[in-house]
Design a protein around this motif. Sequence first.
Motif, short mmCIF file in Angstrom:
data_model
loop_
_atom_site.label_atom_id
_atom_site.label_comp_id
_atom_site.label_asym_id
_atom_site.label_seq_id
_atom_site.Cartn_x
_atom_site.Cartn_y
_atom_site.Cartn_z
N ASN A 7 0.82 -1.22 0.00
CA ASN A 7 0.00 0.00 0.00
C ASN A 7 0.84 1.26 0.00
OD1 ASN A 7 -2.54 -1.39 0.33
ND2 ASN A 7 -1.92 -1.79 2.44
N ILE A 8 1.75 1.36 0.98
CA ILE A 8 2.56 2.57 1.11
C ILE A 8 3.45 2.71 -0.13
CG2 ILE A 8 4.51 3.57 2.39
CD1 ILE A 8 2.12 3.97 4.04
N GLY A 9 4.08 1.62 -0.53
CA GLY A 9 4.97 1.65 -1.69
C GLY A 9 4.27 2.19 -2.93
N LEU A 30 11.84 -2.73 -5.12
CA LEU A 30 12.15 -4.14 -4.86
C LEU A 30 11.12 -4.71 -3.88
CD1 LEU A 30 15.12 -2.36 -4.64
CD2 LEU A 30 15.91 -4.70 -4.96
N ASP A 31 10.88 -6.01 -3.99
CA ASP A 31 9.95 -6.68 -3.09
C ASP A 31 10.33 -8.15 -3.03
OD1 ASP A 31 7.35 -7.89 -2.08
OD2 ASP A 31 6.82 -5.78 -2.13
N ARG A 32 9.86 -8.85 -1.96
CA ARG A 32 10.25 -10.25 -1.91
C ARG A 32 9.15 -11.18 -2.36
NH1 ARG A 32 10.30 -12.24 4.37
NH2 ARG A 32 8.09 -11.98 4.70
N ALA A 71 9.36 0.22 3.26
CA ALA A 71 7.88 0.18 3.34
C ALA A 71 7.42 -1.28 3.43
CB ALA A 71 7.27 0.88 2.14
N VAL A 72 7.99 -1.99 4.43
CA VAL A 72 7.67 -3.41 4.62
C VAL A 72 7.06 -3.57 6.00
CG1 VAL A 72 9.53 -4.09 3.07
CG2 VAL A 72 9.98 -3.91 5.54
N PRO A 73 6.50 -4.74 6.33
CA PRO A 73 5.92 -4.93 7.67
C PRO A 73 6.97 -4.71 8.76
CG PRO A 73 5.19 -6.65 6.17
CD PRO A 73 6.25 -5.87 5.44
N SER A 84 8.09 -6.36 11.27
CA SER A 84 9.01 -7.45 11.62
C SER A 84 10.14 -7.57 10.60
CB SER A 84 8.24 -8.77 11.66
OG SER A 84 7.61 -8.95 10.39
N GLU A 85 9.96 -7.03 9.40
CA GLU A 85 10.97 -7.17 8.34
C GLU A 85 11.84 -5.92 8.21
OE1 GLU A 85 11.41 -9.84 6.31
OE2 GLU A 85 10.01 -10.86 7.65
N ALA A 86 11.46 -4.86 8.89
CA ALA A 86 12.10 -3.56 8.64
C ALA A 86 13.60 -3.58 8.94
CB ALA A 86 11.41 -2.48 9.47
N ALA A 125 12.27 8.46 10.62
CA ALA A 125 11.07 7.63 10.67
C ALA A 125 9.86 8.48 10.30
CB ALA A 125 10.89 7.08 12.07
N VAL A 126 8.94 7.88 9.53
CA VAL A 126 7.68 8.55 9.22
C VAL A 126 6.66 8.01 10.18
CG1 VAL A 126 5.86 8.86 7.52
CG2 VAL A 126 8.23 8.65 6.78
N ASP A 127 6.01 8.90 10.93
CA ASP A 127 5.03 8.40 11.86
C ASP A 127 3.79 9.29 11.83
OD1 ASP A 127 3.52 7.41 13.83
OD2 ASP A 127 5.01 7.61 15.40
N1 LIG Z 1 4.29 5.53 9.28
C1 LIG Z 1 3.02 5.42 9.38
O1 LIG Z 1 2.35 6.22 10.02
C2 LIG Z 1 2.36 4.21 8.69
C3 LIG Z 1 1.02 4.21 8.23
C4 LIG Z 1 0.58 3.07 7.58
C5 LIG Z 1 1.43 1.95 7.45
N2 LIG Z 1 2.71 2.00 7.94
C6 LIG Z 1 3.67 0.94 7.88
O2 LIG Z 1 4.24 0.90 6.57
C7 LIG Z 1 4.66 -0.44 6.29
C8 LIG Z 1 4.07 -0.87 4.97
O3 LIG Z 1 2.68 -0.87 5.08
P1 LIG Z 1 1.77 -1.39 3.89
O4 LIG Z 1 0.36 -1.12 4.24
O5 LIG Z 1 2.31 -0.86 2.61
O6 LIG Z 1 2.07 -2.97 3.97
P2 LIG Z 1 1.78 -4.09 2.87
O7 LIG Z 1 1.68 -5.37 3.59
O8 LIG Z 1 0.69 -3.63 1.98
O9 LIG Z 1 3.14 -4.11 1.99
C9 LIG Z 1 4.32 -4.62 2.43
C10 LIG Z 1 5.15 -5.10 1.24
O10 LIG Z 1 6.44 -5.47 1.70
C11 LIG Z 1 6.84 -6.69 1.10
N3 LIG Z 1 7.80 -7.35 1.98
C12 LIG Z 1 7.56 -8.00 3.15
N4 LIG Z 1 8.72 -8.44 3.67
C13 LIG Z 1 9.71 -8.07 2.83
C14 LIG Z 1 11.12 -8.27 2.82
N5 LIG Z 1 11.77 -8.92 3.79
N6 LIG Z 1 11.82 -7.77 1.78
C15 LIG Z 1 11.19 -7.11 0.77
N7 LIG Z 1 9.86 -6.90 0.71
C16 LIG Z 1 9.12 -7.38 1.74
C17 LIG Z 1 5.55 -7.46 0.91
O11 LIG Z 1 5.70 -8.41 -0.09
C18 LIG Z 1 4.56 -6.33 0.56
O12 LIG Z 1 4.51 -6.10 -0.83
C19 LIG Z 1 4.22 -1.29 7.50
O13 LIG Z 1 5.30 -1.44 8.37
C20 LIG Z 1 3.15 -0.44 8.17
O14 LIG Z 1 3.04 -0.66 9.56
C21 LIG Z 1 3.15 3.11 8.52
#
Ligand SMILES: NC(=O)c1ccc[n+]([C@@H]2O[C@H](COP(=O)([O-])OP(=O)(O)OC[C@H]3O[C@@H](n4cnc5c(N)ncnc54)[C@H](O)[C@@H]3O)[C@@H](O)[C@H]2O)c1
Lengths: 194, 194
Positions: free
Chosen positions: B76-78, B98-100, B135-137, B139-141, B174-176
């Motif tokens: 989503n964010i990406g 890039l994505d996995r 922009a990953v979950p 646990s992966e950041a 960090a973006v928060d």
């Molecule tokens: N900063 C904020 O205020 C805010 C707001 C919304 C979401 N977020 C955060 O942004 C992040 C992304 O959110 P999202 O909604 O886009 O998540 P999402 O699940 O839609 O997308 C995550 C992407 O990361 C990829 N991915 C997962 N592990 C990976 C790895 N090890 N290497 C490469 N790619 C990997 C997945 O395949 C997926 O395409 C999350 O950590 C979420 O908590 C932050």
Amino acid sequence: MRALQARGETERSHINSRELGEASGVADAQVRKDLASIGATGQPGVGYAIPELMEDLRASMGLHRTWKAVLVGAGNIGRALLAYPRFAEEGFDLVAVLDRAPSVVGRKLAGHTVQPMSAVADVIRRTGAELGIVAVPPSEAQIVAEMLVHAGVRGVLNFAPRPLRLSGSVAVVAVDFTETLERLAFETTMKRSL
Amino acid sequence: MRALQARGETERSHINSRELGEASGVADAQVRKDLASIGATGQPGVGYAIPELMEDLRASMGLHRTWKAVLVGAGNIGRALLAYPRFAEEGFDLVAVLDRAPSVVGRKLAGHTVQPMSAVADVIRRTGAELGIVAVPPSEAQIVAEMLVHAGVRGVLNFAPRPLRLSGSVAVVAVDFTETLERLAFETTMKRSL
Ligand SMILES: NC(=O)c1ccc[n+]([C@@H]2O[C@H](COP(=O)([O-])OP(=O)(O)OC[C@H]3O[C@@H](n4cnc5c(N)ncnc54)[C@H](O)[C@@H]3O)[C@@H](O)[C@H]2O)c1
Ligand SMILES: NC(=O)c1ccc[n+]([C@@H]2O[C@H](COP(=O)([O-])OP(=O)(O)OC[C@H]3O[C@@H](n4cnc5c(N)ncnc54)[C@H](O)[C@@H]3O)[C@@H](O)[C@H]2O)c1
């Protein structure tokens, strides 16, 4: 607030108005006046107890209560916000999602059924939402914000890169990643010259 | 910088170090020293010409050049970032995604073909990217940020709500959104009591 959070971590139990003034760039006497206006009391010579002061500050900033927000726009940004756990932790509750695309209305996203825009007044009345989050394309942002304000929200979080013109009684905060990227460019430049 | 932008709009042509000091909470002499270190010169009694000073400040903050960034995470964010026009306007160029997830790798998004994580070192060498966007979950950041730093990026923009532990020579921002929502809650509260 940030200065206190930083200090709270150093195990000190009290802080005086002079230190607070230095940390926030505000004159000592002004700090005492501001804190008195939110009901925070300090002891002469000892200062303010940090945990109590944090409580008073959070309450005065409206951070003690839960805020209900409606989200308009179930696109990329909208879906990322719906999946973001930190909001609920901080007392912000996304109570409804609305969108105008027929292909999205009626779908279930993160426990919410996407509502049509025609339901905005009903949704705000029923949920008591006070905040609106605008996550629609820039050209639509102004119209959507006006609909939200008309339906009763008093604060708008705007993701669209377009300034909103709303009544002065409504709070508007824009999210702009570019400012964050600028900060990153600046810090990366500074780190290089160390 | 913000103080200058605000003053720049008041048609005044010059500003002196005392005024700059007041606007930014920094002592007069310190302002002169800092500005001298970035090559900005003022005329005694007249001050600094505002347009030139803005130029000097932007250059010293690394905002004059284009910055190349790679994005990891096409969720989503990406996708929202890929579609966001403001980055290019501000001199930030998303040069690769890039994505996995096998279901995402190879797809075309906003003109980019999503690369697998195994290509991260190649991509950074080939594009000369200096910034990485995570922009990953949550646990992966950390793992993803380490891969980016190992491959040569010197600044990381982190969307995941998890603090990163990286070498001190790397800038991390960090973006928060929660901070932005807190600001909105605060402003909505203040507006009500007006
Ligand atoms: N900063 C904020 O205020 C805010 C707001 C919304 C979401 N977020 C955060 O942004 C992040 C992304 O959110 P999202 O909604 O886009 O998540 P999402 O699940 O839609 O997308 C995550 C992407 O990361 C990829 N991915 C997962 N592990 C990976 C790895 N090890 N290497 C490469 N790619 C990997 C997945 O395949 C997926 O395409 C999350 O950590 C979420 O908590 C932050
Ligand atoms: N603040 C930032 O730094 C930043 C970063 C990325 C994107 N953005 C902005 O966020 C906004 C949303 O981006 P996105 O990637 O989620 O877009 P998107 O196109 O994926 O989603 C937009 C959604 O809004 C809906 N919509 C359009 N017009 C509407 C209307 N009048 N009423 C109700 N719903 C309507 C669409 O049906 C769609 O579901 C855009 O304005 C974009 O520029 C901001």
